[in-house]
Design a protein around this motif. Structure first.
Motif, PDB file in Angstrom:
ATOM      1  N   ALA A  37       0.825  -1.213   0.000  1.00 45.24           N
ATOM      2  CA  ALA A  37       0.000   0.000   0.000  1.00 45.24           C
ATOM      3  C   ALA A  37       0.854   1.256   0.000  1.00 45.24           C
ATOM      4  N   ASN A  38       2.038   1.191   0.593  1.00 42.97           N
ATOM      5  CA  ASN A  38       2.925   2.349   0.646  1.00 42.97           C
ATOM      6  C   ASN A  38       3.614   2.635  -0.687  1.00 42.97           C
ATOM      7  N   TYR A  39       3.379   1.764  -1.672  1.00 42.61           N
ATOM      8  CA  TYR A  39       3.948   1.948  -3.013  1.00 42.61           C
ATOM      9  C   TYR A  39       2.855   2.116  -4.069  1.00 42.61           C
ATOM     10  N   GLY A  40       1.643   2.411  -3.627  1.00 38.41           N
ATOM     11  CA  GLY A  40       0.563   2.720  -4.567  1.00 38.41           C
ATOM     12  C   GLY A  40      -0.297   1.548  -4.955  1.00 38.41           C
ATOM     13  N   VAL A  41      -0.149   0.411  -4.297  1.00 39.06           N
ATOM     14  CA  VAL A  41      -0.997  -0.754  -4.560  1.00 39.06           C
ATOM     15  C   VAL A  41      -2.237  -0.657  -3.671  1.00 39.06           C
ATOM     16  N   PRO A  42      -3.439  -0.855  -4.197  1.00 39.54           N
ATOM     17  CA  PRO A  42      -4.654  -0.700  -3.381  1.00 39.54           C
ATOM     18  C   PRO A  42      -4.919  -1.922  -2.505  1.00 39.54           C
ATOM     19  N   GLN A  43      -3.948  -2.277  -1.702  1.00 37.35           N
ATOM     20  CA  GLN A  43      -4.026  -3.492  -0.890  1.00 37.35           C
ATOM     21  C   GLN A  43      -2.988  -3.423   0.232  1.00 37.35           C
ATOM     22  N   ILE A  44      -3.390  -3.833   1.436  1.00 36.86           N
ATOM     23  CA  ILE A  44      -2.436  -4.002   2.530  1.00 36.86           C
ATOM     24  C   ILE A  44      -1.768  -5.352   2.316  1.00 36.86           C
ATOM     25  N   ARG A  45      -0.509  -5.340   1.974  1.00 36.47           N
ATOM     26  CA  ARG A  45       0.194  -6.589   1.663  1.00 36.47           C
ATOM     27  C   ARG A  45       1.628  -6.470   2.159  1.00 36.47           C
ATOM     28  N   HIS A  46       1.911  -7.117   3.284  1.00 37.98           N
ATOM     29  CA  HIS A  46       3.242  -7.069   3.880  1.00 37.98           C
ATOM     30  C   HIS A  46       4.090  -8.204   3.315  1.00 37.98           C
ATOM     31  N   ARG A  47       5.237  -7.863   2.779  1.00 33.35           N
ATOM     32  CA  ARG A  47       6.115  -8.837   2.167  1.00 33.35           C
ATOM     33  C   ARG A  47       7.583  -8.477   2.433  1.00 33.35           C
TER      34      ARG A  47
ATOM     35  N   GLU B  32       8.894   4.945  -0.036  1.00 35.50           N
ATOM     36  CA  GLU B  32       7.455   4.823   0.157  1.00 35.50           C
ATOM     37  C   GLU B  32       6.817   6.180  -0.145  1.00 35.50           C
ATOM     38  N   GLU B  33       5.992   6.228  -1.192  1.00 34.64           N
ATOM     39  CA  GLU B  33       5.420   7.505  -1.629  1.00 34.64           C
ATOM     40  C   GLU B  33       3.962   7.685  -1.225  1.00 34.64           C
ATOM     41  N   TYR B  34       3.355   6.650  -0.632  1.00 36.17           N
ATOM     42  CA  TYR B  34       1.939   6.704  -0.275  1.00 36.17           C
ATOM     43  C   TYR B  34       1.791   6.447   1.221  1.00 36.17           C
ATOM     44  N   SER B  35       0.738   7.014   1.826  1.00 34.24           N
ATOM     45  CA  SER B  35       0.571   6.816   3.264  1.00 34.24           C
ATOM     46  C   SER B  35      -0.894   6.844   3.674  1.00 34.24           C
ATOM     47  N   GLU B  36      -1.166   6.219   4.810  1.00 31.95           N
ATOM     48  CA  GLU B  36      -2.504   6.237   5.389  1.00 31.95           C
ATOM     49  C   GLU B  36      -2.876   7.644   5.830  1.00 31.95           C
ATOM     50  N   ALA B  37      -1.909   8.374   6.394  1.00 31.69           N
ATOM     51  CA  ALA B  37      -2.187   9.734   6.858  1.00 31.69           C
ATOM     52  C   ALA B  37      -2.675  10.617   5.714  1.00 31.69           C
ATOM     53  N   ALA B  38      -2.038  10.466   4.538  1.00 31.67           N
ATOM     54  CA  ALA B  38      -2.460  11.268   3.389  1.00 31.67           C
ATOM     55  C   ALA B  38      -3.862  10.868   2.935  1.00 31.67           C
ATOM     56  N   LEU B  39      -4.186   9.572   3.043  1.00 27.97           N
ATOM     57  CA  LEU B  39      -5.536   9.137   2.681  1.00 27.97           C
ATOM     58  C   LEU B  39      -6.565   9.742   3.622  1.00 27.97           C
TER      59      LEU B  39
ATOM     60  N   PRO C 169      -8.625  10.005  13.905  1.00 31.31           N
ATOM     61  CA  PRO C 169      -8.244  11.420  13.999  1.00 31.31           C
ATOM     62  C   PRO C 169      -7.215  11.794  12.942  1.00 31.31           C
ATOM     63  N   MET C 170      -7.400  12.949  12.326  1.00 30.22           N
ATOM     64  CA  MET C 170      -6.479  13.411  11.285  1.00 30.22           C
ATOM     65  C   MET C 170      -5.215  13.962  11.909  1.00 30.22           C
ATOM     66  N   LEU C 171      -4.081  13.652  11.311  1.00 31.40           N
ATOM     67  CA  LEU C 171      -2.831  14.241  11.770  1.00 31.40           C
ATOM     68  C   LEU C 171      -2.865  15.746  11.513  1.00 31.40           C
ATOM     69  N   ASP C 172      -2.239  16.518  12.392  1.00 34.55           N
ATOM     70  CA  ASP C 172      -2.271  17.973  12.261  1.00 34.55           C
ATOM     71  C   ASP C 172      -1.629  18.440  10.952  1.00 34.55           C
ATOM     72  N   VAL C 173      -0.554  17.769  10.548  1.00 30.86           N
ATOM     73  CA  VAL C 173       0.174  18.201   9.355  1.00 30.86           C
ATOM     74  C   VAL C 173       0.244  17.025   8.375  1.00 30.86           C
ATOM     75  N   PRO C 174      -0.213  17.194   7.147  1.00 32.65           N
ATOM     76  CA  PRO C 174      -0.070  16.120   6.141  1.00 32.65           C
ATOM     77  C   PRO C 174       1.404  15.785   5.941  1.00 32.65           C
ATOM     78  N   ASP C 175       1.692  14.535   5.628  1.00 29.20           N
ATOM     79  CA  ASP C 175       3.092  14.096   5.536  1.00 29.20           C
ATOM     80  C   ASP C 175       3.712  14.311   4.166  1.00 29.20           C
ATOM     81  N   GLY C 176       2.983  14.924   3.237  1.00 31.30           N
ATOM     82  CA  GLY C 176       3.533  15.216   1.919  1.00 31.30           C
ATOM     83  C   GLY C 176       3.523  14.041   0.962  1.00 31.30           C
ATOM     84  N   LYS C 177       2.985  12.913   1.391  1.00 24.70           N
ATOM     85  CA  LYS C 177       2.922  11.747   0.515  1.00 24.70           C
ATOM     86  C   LYS C 177       1.567  11.688  -0.181  1.00 24.70           C
ATOM     87  N   LYS C 178       1.452  10.755  -1.120  1.00 28.53           N
ATOM     88  CA  LYS C 178       0.192  10.556  -1.822  1.00 28.53           C
ATOM     89  C   LYS C 178      -0.720   9.678  -0.967  1.00 28.53           C
TER      90      LYS C 178
END
Length: 439
Positions: free
Chosen positions: A202-212, A233-240, A271-280
Motif C-alpha cells: 500500500a505504501n507503493y501505490g498498490v490498493p491493498q495491505i500486503r506485507h512482504r 514509500e510515496e503513499y501513506s494512510e495519513a495522506a488518505l 483522527p487526522m494528523l495535524d500536518v499532512p506528511d507530503g505523501k500521496k
C-alpha cells in the motif's frame, strides 16, 4: 505487437522462476527486461502464461532466446538439468519461491517443507551468475522461529558459489558462510551484496495491505550503489485520511458516491494528523474499481461495470464476460461474522490470499454501498477481475482455469505495480554502475 509490448524500451535480460500467474514476470518485463527463460510448475498458471506472452519449450532446450515471447519451461524447477547455458547472459534473475512453508496461513514447516525452493534459487544464481536478483516472499520469514533460516538465505545469496554438501546441515553450512564473509577474502565476482527490504504494498501505490519481504542482490564486482536507487514509500494512510475530510480530493474523484455513504465514511475516520506528511494517499478498493492508477486523476482502466444479481455463478463461459470485461461475475454464499469481516471500499483491500473464495478473515468479501445485492446482504464476494485490479494486473491480462484457480494464482502473485517499481530501480542501479565502469 502485443499490447503488453507497446512503448516498452529494452534495458536488459531476465530469467523468472516460480512465475505463477505472471505478476513479477510481468513487472520485470514492463521494466524493460527481455525474458530468456520462464519457469512454472502448476498447470493452470502455465495456461495463464501461455494465454498472454509465453510459449512452451522443452526443459532440455539450451537455445538462448532472442525474441520477445517468454520461453516457458513447464514443470518442477528441480527437473531443469542446468542453467549454465545462461551464464553471463542474465541481467536479472527474479522469482518468489513458494511461500507456503513460511506463510502465516501455511503449515509452518519451513525448511522441512518439500515446497521450500530457496535451494533452487541458490542453484540458479550459482549457475547463471546474474548481475542482479529480485526475490519476493512472505513476511512470515521474519518471524522469530524462522529468523535463523532467513539469515542463512541471505548468506547463501551472498556466497552462492560456496556450495553446500548434501551431508551438511544448513546450520553447519551457515557457519561456513559466516566464516568466509568475516574473512572477506572471496572474489567480488563470486559474491553478492544483499539487501532485504520489508514492504507494505500500500505504501507503493498498490490498493491493498500486503506485507512482504523483497530481497535485492547485486554481484559485488559491479559496485552497484543501491542505496541511491532503492524506491521510497510515496503513499501513506495519513495522506488518505487527510484526503477524505469533507471537501477533500478523495471525494472529488468519487463524486458519484451517495452523501449518506460519504458521511458514514467520514464519521469512521481516525483522527487526522495535524500536518499532512507530503505523501500521496493510499489507494483504496474503490479507486481500483474505478481504474488501475490515479497518478494524475485519470483512470488508466475504465471503471468496472456494476455487478448485478443475475451475474451470480454464470453457467457458460460467455456469461462470464460482463460489460466487455472478463471474469467480472459474482459468486454466491458470501458470509461475514466476527473475525471474518469484508473489505470496505474506502480503504486498501485486505491481503489477497491463495484461497478459493472463503479464505479466513473475509479477504475476498466486499462491503457494498447499499444492501440491494444477494437477498439484501449488503456484501458479496469480489469478482476475479476486481481481485486482479487489487493486485494491479491490467484488465488485458488473461487468467486461465476455474474461478478458484484464478484466485489462487492472484493470491500467490506479486502485485505488478510493486514489482515494477523495484525492477525499474534495479535497472537504473545497473545502468548507473555500467556508466561508472565505462568512465
Amino acid at each position: 505487437m502485443s499490447d503488453l509490448e507497446e512503448g516498452r524500451l529494452e534495458v536488459g535480460t531476465s530469467v523468472e522462476l516460480f512465475a505463477g500467474g505472471g505478476g513479477l514476470a510481468m513487472a520485470v518485463h514492463n521494466a524493460g527486461f527481455r525474458p530468456l527463460l520462464v519457469n512454472e510448475f502448476h498447470k493452470r498458471a502455465c495456461e495463464t502464461l501461455r494465454a498472454n506472452l509465453a510459449v512452451s519449450r522443452d526443459k532440455s532446450d539450451r537455445t538462448v532466446s532472442t525474441g520477445e515471447e517468454w520461453p516457458l519451461v513447464e514443470g518442477d524447477v528441480r527437473d531443469i538439468p542446468s542453467f549454465d547455458f545462461l551464464e553471463g547472459r542474465v541481467d536479472v534473475l527474479a522469482g518468489g519461491p513458494p511461500c507456503q512453508p513460511f506463510s502465516l496461513g501455511g503449515a509452518h514447516k519451513g525448511t522441512e517443507d518439500e515446497r521450500n525452493m530457496f535451494p533452487q534459487m541458490f542453484r540458479a544464481i550459482r549457475e547463471m551468475r546474474p548481475k542482479a536478483v529480485i526475490c519476493e516472499n512472505v513476511r512470515g520469514l521474519l518471524r522469530p522461529s524462522f529468523e535463523p533460516y532467513f539469515n542463512y538465505i541471505l548468506n547463501e545469496m551472498r556466497l552462492p558459489f560456496v556450495q553446500r554438501d548434501d551431508r551438511v546441515s544448513w546450520e553447519e553450512h551457515n557457519r561456513i558462510l559466516e566464516k568466509s564473509l568475516k574473512e572477506g577474502s572471496v572474489d567480488p565476482s563470486r559474491r553478492y551484496e544483499v539487501y532485504p527490504i520489508e514492504v507494505n504494498a500500500a505504501n507503493y501505490g498498490v490498493p491493498q495491505i500486503r506485507h512482504r519481504v523483497i530481497i535485492i542482490a547485486f554481484r559485488a564486482d559491479l559496485t552497484v550503489k543501491w542505496e541511491e536507487f532503492q524506491p521510497e514509500e510515496e503513499y501513506s494512510e495519513a495522506a488518505l485520511i487527510h484526503s477524505m475530510q469533507e471537501g477533500g480530493t478523495y471525494w472529488k474523484r468519487h463524486d458519484d458516491v451517495d452523501d449518506r455513504v460519504k458521511e458514514q465514511v467520514i464519521d469512521r475516520l481516525p483522527p487526522m494528523l495535524d500536518v499532512p506528511d507530503g505523501k500521496k494517499p493510499w489507494r483504496t478498493l474503490r479507486d481500483a474499481l474505478k481504474g488501475i492508477d490515479w497518478e494524475d486523476g485519470t483512470p488508466a482502466e475504465k471503471p468496472l461495470p456494476e455487478v448485478l444479481e443475475h451475474h451470480l455463478k454464470p453457467k457458460s463461459p460467455a456469461d462470464r464476460v460482463v460489460g466487455g470485461v472478463r471474469d467480472h461475475v459474482a459468486w454466491p454464499g458470501a458470509r461475514k461474522y466476527a473475525g471474518h469481516t469484508p473489505n470496505v471500499l474506502d480503504r486498501p483491500a485486505k491481503t489477497v490470499k491463495a484461497g478459493v473464495h472463503g479464505v479466513p478473515g473475509g479477504e475476498s468479501v466486499m462491503e457494498l454501498d447499499d444492501d440491494t445485492f444477494d437477498e439484501g446482504k449488503g456484501y458479496r464476494y469480489m469478482t476475479v477481475r476486481e481481485t486482479a485490479r487489487v493486485m494491479t494486473f491490467p484488465d488485458r491480462w488473461v487468467l486461465e482455469g476455474p474461478r478458484g484457480e484464478k484466485m489462487r494464482q492472484l493470491g500467490n502473485a506479486v502485485p505488478v505495480k510493486l514489482g515494477e517499481i523495484f525492477a525499474r530501480a534495479v535497472a537504473a542501479a545497473l545502468e548507473d554502475a555500467s556508466k561508472r565502469k565505462r568512465k
